[in-house]
Motif scaffolding. Structure first.
Motif, PDB file in Angstrom:
ATOM      1  N   LEU A  58       0.835  -1.192   0.000  1.00  8.75           N
ATOM      2  CA  LEU A  58       0.000   0.000   0.000  1.00  8.75           C
ATOM      3  C   LEU A  58       0.876   1.251   0.000  1.00  8.75           C
ATOM      4  N   PHE A  59       0.402   2.308  -0.659  1.00  7.35           N
ATOM      5  CA  PHE A  59       1.124   3.580  -0.684  1.00  7.35           C
ATOM      6  C   PHE A  59       0.125   4.719  -0.504  1.00  7.35           C
ATOM      7  N   ALA A  60       0.353   5.562   0.492  1.00 10.66           N
ATOM      8  CA  ALA A  60      -0.435   6.782   0.687  1.00 10.66           C
ATOM      9  C   ALA A  60       0.395   7.951   0.163  1.00 10.66           C
ATOM     10  N   TRP A  61      -0.229   8.821  -0.623  1.00 10.16           N
ATOM     11  CA  TRP A  61       0.528   9.808  -1.390  1.00 10.16           C
ATOM     12  C   TRP A  61       0.230  11.244  -0.984  1.00 10.16           C
ATOM     13  N   TRP A  62       1.291  11.984  -0.710  1.00  9.26           N
ATOM     14  CA  TRP A  62       1.227  13.433  -0.577  1.00  9.26           C
ATOM     15  C   TRP A  62       1.790  13.978  -1.895  1.00  9.26           C
ATOM     16  N   GLY A  63       0.902  14.289  -2.822  1.00  9.55           N
ATOM     17  CA  GLY A  63       1.323  14.650  -4.172  1.00  9.55           C
ATOM     18  C   GLY A  63       0.866  13.591  -5.160  1.00  9.55           C
ATOM     19  N   THR A  64       1.307  13.714  -6.392  1.00  7.81           N
ATOM     20  CA  THR A  64       0.882  12.815  -7.459  1.00  7.81           C
ATOM     21  C   THR A  64       1.418  11.401  -7.240  1.00  7.81           C
ATOM     22  N   PRO A  65       0.539  10.384  -7.168  1.00  8.71           N
ATOM     23  CA  PRO A  65       1.017   9.015  -6.982  1.00  8.71           C
ATOM     24  C   PRO A  65       2.044   8.608  -8.046  1.00  8.71           C
ATOM     25  N   TRP A  66       3.177   8.136  -7.582  1.00 10.10           N
ATOM     26  CA  TRP A  66       4.277   7.702  -8.437  1.00 10.10           C
ATOM     27  C   TRP A  66       4.713   8.817  -9.398  1.00 10.10           C
ATOM     28  N   GLY A  67       4.558  10.067  -8.937  1.00  6.66           N
ATOM     29  CA  GLY A  67       5.015  11.192  -9.742  1.00  6.66           C
ATOM     30  C   GLY A  67       6.531  11.237  -9.837  1.00  6.66           C
ATOM     31  N   HIS A  68       7.034  12.086 -10.689  1.00  8.79           N
ATOM     32  CA  HIS A  68       8.454  12.155 -10.990  1.00  8.79           C
ATOM     33  C   HIS A  68       9.288  12.444  -9.739  1.00  8.79           C
ATOM     34  N   ARG A  69      10.339  11.624  -9.535  1.00 11.21           N
ATOM     35  CA  ARG A  69      11.325  11.809  -8.467  1.00 11.21           C
ATOM     36  C   ARG A  69      10.697  11.738  -7.076  1.00 11.21           C
ATOM     37  N   ALA A  70       9.753  10.826  -6.900  1.00 10.86           N
ATOM     38  CA  ALA A  70       9.083  10.666  -5.613  1.00 10.86           C
ATOM     39  C   ALA A  70      10.070  10.200  -4.539  1.00 10.86           C
ATOM     40  N   VAL A  71       9.706  10.473  -3.301  1.00  8.05           N
ATOM     41  CA  VAL A  71      10.437   9.982  -2.129  1.00  8.05           C
ATOM     42  C   VAL A  71       9.507   9.005  -1.405  1.00  8.05           C
ATOM     43  N   ILE A  72      10.041   7.856  -1.018  1.00  8.35           N
ATOM     44  CA  ILE A  72       9.245   6.827  -0.340  1.00  8.35           C
ATOM     45  C   ILE A  72       9.742   6.665   1.093  1.00  8.35           C
ATOM     46  N   THR A  73       8.805   6.585   2.029  1.00  7.94           N
ATOM     47  CA  THR A  73       9.127   6.242   3.409  1.00  7.94           C
ATOM     48  C   THR A  73       8.107   5.212   3.882  1.00  7.94           C
ATOM     49  N   GLY A  74       8.169   4.792   5.142  1.00 11.07           N
ATOM     50  CA  GLY A  74       7.249   3.774   5.646  1.00 11.07           C
ATOM     51  C   GLY A  74       7.970   2.505   6.042  1.00 11.07           C
ATOM     52  N   SER A  75       7.210   1.423   6.220  1.00 12.91           N
ATOM     53  CA  SER A  75       7.796   0.153   6.660  1.00 12.91           C
ATOM     54  C   SER A  75       6.762  -0.952   6.458  1.00 12.91           C
ATOM     55  N   HIS A  76       6.521  -1.789   7.474  1.00 11.95           N
ATOM     56  CA  HIS A  76       5.614  -2.933   7.326  1.00 11.95           C
ATOM     57  C   HIS A  76       4.819  -3.133   8.608  1.00 11.95           C
ATOM     58  N   PHE A  77       3.700  -3.851   8.507  1.00 10.82           N
ATOM     59  CA  PHE A  77       2.852  -4.150   9.657  1.00 10.82           C
ATOM     60  C   PHE A  77       3.067  -5.553  10.205  1.00 10.82           C
ATOM     61  N   ASP A  78       3.477  -6.509   9.380  1.00 14.31           N
ATOM     62  CA  ASP A  78       3.524  -7.904   9.826  1.00 14.31           C
ATOM     63  C   ASP A  78       4.616  -8.124  10.853  1.00 14.31           C
ATOM     64  N   SER A  79       4.427  -9.143  11.686  1.00 12.07           N
ATOM     65  CA  SER A  79       5.373  -9.461  12.757  1.00 12.07           C
ATOM     66  C   SER A  79       5.861 -10.899  12.611  1.00 12.07           C
ATOM     67  N   VAL A  80       6.956 -11.199  13.296  1.00  9.76           N
ATOM     68  CA  VAL A  80       7.331 -12.599  13.490  1.00  9.76           C
ATOM     69  C   VAL A  80       6.356 -13.184  14.504  1.00  9.76           C
ATOM     70  N   PRO A  81       6.236 -14.515  14.595  1.00 10.26           N
ATOM     71  CA  PRO A  81       5.313 -15.099  15.583  1.00 10.26           C
ATOM     72  C   PRO A  81       5.649 -14.641  17.003  1.00 10.26           C
ATOM     73  N   HIS A  82       4.668 -14.040  17.667  1.00 10.19           N
ATOM     74  CA  HIS A  82       4.804 -13.580  19.053  1.00 10.19           C
ATOM     75  C   HIS A  82       5.911 -12.531  19.196  1.00 10.19           C
ATOM     76  N   GLY A  83       6.100 -11.735  18.152  1.00  9.99           N
ATOM     77  CA  GLY A  83       7.154 -10.724  18.159  1.00  9.99           C
ATOM     78  C   GLY A  83       6.724  -9.436  18.833  1.00  9.99           C
ATOM     79  N   GLY A  84       7.555  -8.413  18.677  1.00  9.40           N
ATOM     80  CA  GLY A  84       7.290  -7.118  19.283  1.00  9.40           C
ATOM     81  C   GLY A  84       6.417  -6.243  18.407  1.00  9.40           C
ATOM     82  N   GLY A  85       5.964  -5.137  18.977  1.00  9.08           N
ATOM     83  CA  GLY A  85       5.044  -4.265  18.272  1.00  9.08           C
ATOM     84  C   GLY A  85       5.695  -3.157  17.484  1.00  9.08           C
TER      85      GLY A  85
END
Length: 394
Positions: A58-85
Protein backbone atom coordinates in the motif's frame (compact mmCIF):
# COMPACT_ATOMS: atom_id res chain seq x y z
CA UNK A 1 5.33 15.34 18.39
CA UNK A 2 5.87 14.40 22.06
CA UNK A 3 2.11 14.19 22.67
CA UNK A 4 1.04 13.16 19.17
CA UNK A 5 3.11 9.97 19.04
CA UNK A 6 1.60 8.10 22.04
CA UNK A 7 -1.93 9.06 20.97
CA UNK A 8 -1.51 7.62 17.48
CA UNK A 9 0.51 4.65 18.70
CA UNK A 10 -2.25 3.59 21.08
CA UNK A 11 -4.66 3.28 18.15
CA UNK A 12 -2.80 0.17 16.96
CA UNK A 13 -1.17 -1.07 20.18
CA UNK A 14 -3.72 -3.82 20.88
CA UNK A 15 -4.27 -5.07 17.32
CA UNK A 16 -2.97 -8.62 17.00
CA UNK A 17 -1.59 -8.77 20.54
CA UNK A 18 -1.41 -12.27 22.02
CA UNK A 19 -1.84 -13.41 25.61
CA UNK A 20 1.90 -13.19 26.26
CA UNK A 21 2.19 -9.54 25.24
CA UNK A 22 3.68 -10.25 21.81
CA UNK A 23 1.99 -9.96 18.44
CA UNK A 24 0.56 -12.31 15.82
CA UNK A 25 0.34 -10.05 12.80
CA UNK A 26 0.97 -12.44 9.94
CA UNK A 27 0.82 -10.94 6.45
CA UNK A 28 -2.74 -10.71 5.09
CA UNK A 29 -4.16 -12.31 8.25
CA UNK A 30 -7.07 -10.67 10.08
CA UNK A 31 -4.95 -8.48 12.42
CA UNK A 32 -2.78 -7.27 9.55
CA UNK A 33 -5.86 -6.57 7.43
CA UNK A 34 -7.23 -4.46 10.30
CA UNK A 35 -3.96 -2.51 10.31
CA UNK A 36 -4.19 -2.03 6.56
CA UNK A 37 -7.66 -0.54 7.04
CA UNK A 38 -6.21 1.70 9.76
CA UNK A 39 -3.58 2.78 7.21
CA UNK A 40 -6.27 3.75 4.71
CA UNK A 41 -8.17 5.65 7.39
CA UNK A 42 -5.06 7.57 8.45
CA UNK A 43 -4.40 8.47 4.83
CA UNK A 44 -8.01 9.63 4.38
CA UNK A 45 -7.77 11.85 7.48
CA UNK A 46 -4.86 13.60 5.80
CA UNK A 47 -6.34 13.69 2.29
CA UNK A 48 -3.65 11.32 1.04
CA UNK A 49 -4.89 9.05 -1.78
CA UNK A 50 -3.95 5.37 -1.39
CA UNK A 51 -2.78 3.17 -4.25
CA UNK A 52 -2.02 -0.56 -4.33
CA UNK A 53 0.70 -1.99 -6.55
CA UNK A 54 -0.91 -5.38 -7.17
CA UNK A 55 1.67 -7.09 -4.93
CA UNK A 56 0.03 -6.38 -1.58
CA UNK A 57 1.95 -3.15 -0.92
CA UNK A 58 0.00 0.00 0.00
CA UNK A 59 1.12 3.58 -0.68
CA UNK A 60 -0.43 6.78 0.69
CA UNK A 61 0.53 9.81 -1.39
CA UNK A 62 1.23 13.43 -0.58
CA UNK A 63 1.32 14.65 -4.17
CA UNK A 64 0.88 12.81 -7.46
CA UNK A 65 1.02 9.02 -6.98
CA UNK A 66 4.28 7.70 -8.44
CA UNK A 67 5.02 11.19 -9.74
CA UNK A 68 8.45 12.15 -10.99
CA UNK A 69 11.33 11.81 -8.47
CA UNK A 70 9.08 10.67 -5.61
CA UNK A 71 10.44 9.98 -2.13
CA UNK A 72 9.25 6.83 -0.34
CA UNK A 73 9.13 6.24 3.41
CA UNK A 74 7.25 3.77 5.65
CA UNK A 75 7.80 0.15 6.66
CA UNK A 76 5.61 -2.93 7.33
CA UNK A 77 2.85 -4.15 9.66
CA UNK A 78 3.52 -7.90 9.83
CA UNK A 79 5.37 -9.46 12.76
CA UNK A 80 7.33 -12.60 13.49
CA UNK A 81 5.31 -15.10 15.58
CA UNK A 82 4.80 -13.58 19.05
CA UNK A 83 7.15 -10.72 18.16
CA UNK A 84 7.29 -7.12 19.28
CA UNK A 85 5.04 -4.26 18.27
CA UNK A 86 7.63 -1.73 17.10
CA UNK A 87 9.42 -3.69 14.37
CA UNK A 88 7.74 -2.29 11.27
CA UNK A 89 4.71 -0.31 12.50
CA UNK A 90 6.95 2.34 14.08
CA UNK A 91 8.08 3.39 10.61
CA UNK A 92 4.51 3.74 9.34
CA UNK A 93 3.16 5.64 12.35
CA UNK A 94 6.21 7.92 12.25
CA UNK A 95 5.67 8.61 8.54
CA UNK A 96 2.11 9.86 9.05
CA UNK A 97 3.24 12.01 11.98
CA UNK A 98 6.13 13.38 9.91
CA UNK A 99 3.60 14.57 7.32
CA UNK A 100 1.66 16.26 10.13
CA UNK A 101 4.83 17.95 11.35
CA UNK A 102 5.77 19.20 7.89
CA UNK A 103 2.31 20.61 7.33
CA UNK A 104 2.45 22.38 10.66
CA UNK A 105 5.67 24.01 9.45
CA UNK A 106 3.84 25.18 6.34
CA UNK A 107 6.05 23.04 4.12
CA UNK A 108 4.92 22.31 0.55
CA UNK A 109 6.79 19.42 -1.11
CA UNK A 110 8.21 19.84 -4.60
CA UNK A 111 8.22 16.06 -5.08
CA UNK A 112 5.59 13.45 -4.21
CA UNK A 113 5.93 11.59 -0.93
CA UNK A 114 4.73 7.99 -0.69
CA UNK A 115 4.12 6.34 2.69
CA UNK A 116 4.51 2.60 2.16
CA UNK A 117 3.10 -0.39 4.02
CA UNK A 118 5.03 -3.32 2.55
CA UNK A 119 3.57 -6.81 2.75
CA UNK A 120 5.25 -9.90 4.30
CA UNK A 121 8.51 -8.25 5.34
CA UNK A 122 9.24 -10.82 8.04
CA UNK A 123 8.46 -13.90 5.96
CA UNK A 124 6.61 -15.24 8.98
CA UNK A 125 3.67 -16.55 6.96
CA UNK A 126 4.91 -17.40 3.46
CA UNK A 127 8.59 -18.01 4.22
CA UNK A 128 10.27 -15.36 2.06
CA UNK A 129 11.20 -12.12 3.83
CA UNK A 130 10.66 -8.74 2.17
CA UNK A 131 8.28 -10.42 -0.26
CA UNK A 132 6.44 -7.22 -1.17
CA UNK A 133 9.57 -5.24 -1.91
CA UNK A 134 11.08 -8.19 -3.78
CA UNK A 135 8.02 -8.27 -6.02
CA UNK A 136 8.04 -4.51 -6.50
CA UNK A 137 11.67 -4.58 -7.64
CA UNK A 138 11.50 -7.80 -9.66
CA UNK A 139 13.74 -9.74 -7.26
CA UNK A 140 11.19 -12.59 -7.23
CA UNK A 141 8.85 -13.64 -10.02
CA UNK A 142 5.07 -13.23 -9.60
CA UNK A 143 4.51 -16.93 -10.27
CA UNK A 144 7.02 -18.05 -7.65
CA UNK A 145 5.61 -15.62 -5.10
CA UNK A 146 2.01 -16.63 -5.84
CA UNK A 147 2.85 -20.30 -5.19
CA UNK A 148 4.43 -19.75 -1.76
CA UNK A 149 2.41 -21.59 0.91
CA UNK A 150 1.78 -20.91 4.57
CA UNK A 151 1.57 -23.69 7.16
CA UNK A 152 -2.11 -24.22 6.41
CA UNK A 153 -1.51 -24.75 2.70
CA UNK A 154 -2.84 -21.33 1.67
CA UNK A 155 -0.80 -19.74 -1.08
CA UNK A 156 0.25 -16.11 -1.21
CA UNK A 157 -1.76 -15.73 -4.40
CA UNK A 158 -4.87 -17.05 -2.66
CA UNK A 159 -4.38 -14.76 0.34
CA UNK A 160 -3.76 -11.79 -1.93
CA UNK A 161 -6.75 -12.64 -4.10
CA UNK A 162 -4.94 -12.11 -7.39
CA UNK A 163 -1.75 -13.10 -9.16
CA UNK A 164 0.94 -10.63 -8.02
CA UNK A 165 1.63 -7.86 -10.53
CA UNK A 166 5.41 -8.02 -10.19
CA UNK A 167 7.99 -5.32 -10.84
CA UNK A 168 6.98 -1.68 -11.17
CA UNK A 169 8.26 -0.35 -14.51
CA UNK A 170 10.99 2.29 -14.30
CA UNK A 171 11.20 2.24 -10.49
CA UNK A 172 14.59 3.99 -10.59
CA UNK A 173 13.17 6.74 -12.78
CA UNK A 174 10.12 7.29 -10.59
CA UNK A 175 11.78 7.26 -7.15
CA UNK A 176 14.61 9.58 -6.11
CA UNK A 177 15.11 8.27 -2.56
CA UNK A 178 13.79 5.81 0.04
CA UNK A 179 14.08 6.41 3.79
CA UNK A 180 12.84 3.75 6.21
CA UNK A 181 12.62 4.49 9.94
CA UNK A 182 12.94 1.46 12.22
CA UNK A 183 13.55 0.60 15.82
CA UNK A 184 17.20 -0.35 16.33
CA UNK A 185 17.65 -4.09 16.77
CA UNK A 186 20.62 -3.82 19.07
CA UNK A 187 22.08 -1.49 21.72
CA UNK A 188 24.55 0.60 19.74
CA UNK A 189 22.55 3.82 20.13
CA UNK A 190 22.24 3.20 23.86
CA UNK A 191 26.01 2.96 24.11
CA UNK A 192 26.38 6.10 21.96
CA UNK A 193 23.75 7.94 24.04
CA UNK A 194 21.91 8.93 20.86
CA UNK A 195 18.13 8.68 20.29
CA UNK A 196 18.43 8.41 16.50
CA UNK A 197 21.05 6.98 14.14
CA UNK A 198 21.59 6.43 10.42
CA UNK A 199 22.22 3.02 8.86
CA UNK A 200 25.39 2.32 6.91
CA UNK A 201 24.92 -1.31 5.86
CA UNK A 202 23.01 -4.58 6.31
CA UNK A 203 24.91 -7.81 6.82
CA UNK A 204 24.41 -10.49 4.14
CA UNK A 205 22.02 -13.13 5.43
CA UNK A 206 19.76 -15.96 4.44
CA UNK A 207 17.53 -18.87 5.38
CA UNK A 208 18.29 -22.47 4.50
CA UNK A 209 15.77 -25.31 4.94
CA UNK A 210 17.38 -28.56 6.09
CA UNK A 211 15.48 -31.83 5.70
CA UNK A 212 16.85 -34.69 7.81
CA UNK A 213 15.27 -38.03 6.88
CA UNK A 214 15.60 -41.41 8.57
CA UNK A 215 13.41 -44.37 9.54
CA UNK A 216 10.33 -43.87 11.68
CA UNK A 217 9.94 -46.58 14.28
CA UNK A 218 8.73 -47.45 17.78
CA UNK A 219 10.58 -45.73 20.64
CA UNK A 220 10.13 -48.71 22.94
CA UNK A 221 10.97 -51.65 20.71
CA UNK A 222 13.71 -50.39 18.39
CA UNK A 223 17.21 -51.12 19.65
CA UNK A 224 19.49 -48.08 19.86
CA UNK A 225 21.98 -49.73 17.51
CA UNK A 226 19.29 -50.25 14.88
CA UNK A 227 17.98 -46.70 14.75
CA UNK A 228 18.27 -44.21 11.90
CA UNK A 229 17.11 -41.22 13.91
CA UNK A 230 17.15 -37.87 12.07
CA UNK A 231 16.62 -36.01 15.34
CA UNK A 232 20.18 -36.90 16.35
CA UNK A 233 21.52 -35.46 13.10
CA UNK A 234 19.38 -32.36 13.54
CA UNK A 235 20.54 -31.83 17.13
CA UNK A 236 24.19 -32.22 16.18
CA UNK A 237 23.69 -29.70 13.36
CA UNK A 238 22.20 -27.12 15.73
CA UNK A 239 25.28 -27.42 17.95
CA UNK A 240 27.59 -27.29 14.94
CA UNK A 241 25.92 -24.10 13.69
CA UNK A 242 26.46 -22.46 17.06
CA UNK A 243 30.11 -23.47 17.19
CA UNK A 244 30.89 -22.44 13.62
CA UNK A 245 29.20 -19.06 13.99
CA UNK A 246 31.08 -18.23 17.18
CA UNK A 247 34.38 -19.18 15.58
CA UNK A 248 33.64 -17.07 12.50
CA UNK A 249 32.39 -14.02 14.40
CA UNK A 250 29.04 -14.47 12.64
CA UNK A 251 25.47 -15.35 13.66
CA UNK A 252 23.69 -18.68 13.17
CA UNK A 253 20.28 -19.61 14.56
CA UNK A 254 18.08 -22.69 14.22
CA UNK A 255 14.82 -21.70 15.89
CA UNK A 256 12.14 -23.35 13.78
CA UNK A 257 11.66 -27.09 13.54
CA UNK A 258 8.97 -29.47 12.23
CA UNK A 259 8.95 -33.15 13.15
CA UNK A 260 7.13 -36.09 11.56
CA UNK A 261 5.20 -37.75 13.14
CA UNK A 262 5.87 -35.55 16.20
CA UNK A 263 4.86 -38.25 18.69
CA UNK A 264 6.47 -38.80 22.07
CA UNK A 265 6.84 -42.56 21.62
CA UNK A 266 7.92 -42.61 17.98
CA UNK A 267 11.33 -42.19 16.37
CA UNK A 268 10.82 -39.47 13.74
CA UNK A 269 11.08 -40.20 10.05
CA UNK A 270 11.66 -36.55 9.15
CA UNK A 271 13.02 -33.54 10.98
CA UNK A 272 12.91 -30.25 9.11
CA UNK A 273 14.82 -27.27 10.49
CA UNK A 274 15.61 -23.79 9.25
CA UNK A 275 19.06 -22.25 9.52
CA UNK A 276 19.22 -18.46 9.75
CA UNK A 277 22.80 -17.33 9.06
CA UNK A 278 24.29 -13.83 8.95
CA UNK A 279 27.79 -12.38 8.73
CA UNK A 280 29.56 -9.08 8.21
CA UNK A 281 30.56 -10.01 4.66
CA UNK A 282 29.54 -12.48 1.97
CA UNK A 283 32.73 -14.55 2.09
CA UNK A 284 32.31 -15.19 5.82
CA UNK A 285 28.64 -16.09 5.35
CA UNK A 286 29.47 -18.54 2.56
CA UNK A 287 32.18 -20.21 4.65
CA UNK A 288 29.83 -20.44 7.63
CA UNK A 289 27.02 -22.14 5.72
CA UNK A 290 29.46 -24.45 3.94
CA UNK A 291 30.98 -25.50 7.28
CA UNK A 292 27.60 -26.17 8.87
CA UNK A 293 26.39 -28.23 5.90
CA UNK A 294 29.66 -30.19 5.84
CA UNK A 295 29.38 -31.12 9.50
CA UNK A 296 25.67 -31.97 9.12
CA UNK A 297 26.45 -34.22 6.15
CA UNK A 298 29.22 -35.99 8.05
CA UNK A 299 26.92 -36.56 11.01
CA UNK A 300 24.17 -37.88 8.72
CA UNK A 301 26.65 -40.47 7.48
CA UNK A 302 27.30 -41.59 11.05
CA UNK A 303 23.60 -41.74 11.93
CA UNK A 304 22.48 -43.52 8.75
CA UNK A 305 20.26 -40.58 7.84
CA UNK A 306 20.04 -38.32 4.81
CA UNK A 307 20.26 -34.55 4.46
CA UNK A 308 18.87 -32.18 1.83
CA UNK A 309 19.53 -28.43 2.03
CA UNK A 310 17.49 -25.83 0.16
CA UNK A 311 18.21 -22.07 0.28
CA UNK A 312 14.82 -20.37 0.68
CA UNK A 313 16.08 -16.80 0.62
CA UNK A 314 19.56 -15.31 0.46
CA UNK A 315 20.12 -11.55 0.67
CA UNK A 316 23.50 -10.10 -0.33
CA UNK A 317 25.43 -7.54 1.64
CA UNK A 318 23.82 -4.10 1.43
CA UNK A 319 25.78 -0.87 1.64
CA UNK A 320 23.36 2.01 1.78
CA UNK A 321 24.02 5.03 -0.42
CA UNK A 322 27.07 6.50 1.33
CA UNK A 323 26.46 10.02 0.14
CA UNK A 324 22.84 9.93 1.25
CA UNK A 325 23.70 8.46 4.67
CA UNK A 326 26.39 11.10 5.24
CA UNK A 327 24.02 13.84 4.14
CA UNK A 328 21.26 12.67 6.46
CA UNK A 329 23.64 12.34 9.40
CA UNK A 330 24.75 15.92 8.77
CA UNK A 331 21.17 17.18 8.49
CA UNK A 332 20.51 15.57 11.87
CA UNK A 333 23.42 17.33 13.52
CA UNK A 334 25.97 14.55 13.31
CA UNK A 335 23.79 11.54 14.10
CA UNK A 336 25.86 8.34 14.45
CA UNK A 337 26.13 5.99 11.46
CA UNK A 338 25.99 2.26 12.20
CA UNK A 339 25.47 -1.12 10.48
CA UNK A 340 22.84 -3.74 11.28
CA UNK A 341 22.53 -7.48 11.03
CA UNK A 342 18.78 -7.34 10.37
CA UNK A 343 17.17 -7.39 6.94
CA UNK A 344 14.70 -4.73 5.78
CA UNK A 345 12.65 -3.71 2.75
CA UNK A 346 15.04 -0.78 2.44
CA UNK A 347 17.82 -3.27 1.79
CA UNK A 348 15.93 -4.78 -1.16
CA UNK A 349 15.12 -1.35 -2.58
CA UNK A 350 18.72 -0.17 -2.21
CA UNK A 351 19.75 -2.17 -5.29
CA UNK A 352 17.53 0.08 -7.40
CA UNK A 353 17.26 3.54 -5.82
CA UNK A 354 19.26 5.65 -3.30
CA UNK A 355 18.17 4.32 0.07
CA UNK A 356 18.78 5.16 3.72
CA UNK A 357 17.48 4.08 7.12
CA UNK A 358 16.97 5.86 10.42
CA UNK A 359 17.15 3.89 13.66
CA UNK A 360 15.39 4.81 16.91
CA UNK A 361 17.08 3.86 20.18
CA UNK A 362 16.01 0.58 21.81
CA UNK A 363 16.91 0.55 25.54
CA UNK A 364 17.18 -3.23 25.86
CA UNK A 365 18.39 -3.95 22.34
CA UNK A 366 15.85 -6.79 22.22
CA UNK A 367 13.79 -7.31 19.08
CA UNK A 368 11.45 -9.99 17.67
CA UNK A 369 10.21 -10.34 21.24
CA UNK A 370 7.51 -8.80 23.45
CA UNK A 371 10.36 -7.02 25.27
CA UNK A 372 11.03 -4.90 22.18
CA UNK A 373 10.43 -1.27 23.13
CA UNK A 374 11.32 2.34 22.44
CA UNK A 375 10.37 5.17 24.83
CA UNK A 376 7.78 7.66 23.60
CA UNK A 377 10.29 10.51 23.78
CA UNK A 378 12.75 8.66 21.55
CA UNK A 379 9.97 7.76 19.11
CA UNK A 380 8.98 11.45 19.02
CA UNK A 381 12.63 12.29 18.32
CA UNK A 382 12.51 9.78 15.48
CA UNK A 383 9.44 11.49 14.02
CA UNK A 384 11.18 14.87 14.18
CA UNK A 385 14.28 13.40 12.54
CA UNK A 386 12.24 11.79 9.78
CA UNK A 387 10.35 15.04 9.14
CA UNK A 388 13.62 16.98 8.92
CA UNK A 389 15.10 14.44 6.51
CA UNK A 390 11.99 14.33 4.32
CA UNK A 391 11.87 18.12 4.18
CA UNK A 392 15.39 18.13 2.77
CA UNK A 393 14.69 15.37 0.25
CA UNK A 394 11.34 16.77 -0.91
Amino acid sequence: MSAAFPRLWQEIATIGRDSRGGYLRYALSEPELVLRDWFRNQAARRDLPVTEDGNGNLFAWWGTPWGHRAVITGSHFDSVPHGGGYDGPLGIVSAFLAVDALRERGFEPRRPLGIAAFVEEEGGRFGVPCLGSRLLTGAISPDKAAALCDRDGITFGEALGVRPAGALPDLAGRVSAVVELHIEQGRALVEMDAPVGVASAIWPHGRWRMDFTGSGDHAGTTRMADRRDPMLTYAATVLAANEEAREAGAHATVARVEVTPNATNAIPSLVRGWLDARAADTATLDRLVEAVVKRATERAGQDGTELAVEPESVSPEVTFDTGLATRLAGILGGAPILPTGAGHDAGVLSAHVPTAMLFVRNPTGISHSPAEHAPDEDCAAGVDALATVLEALL
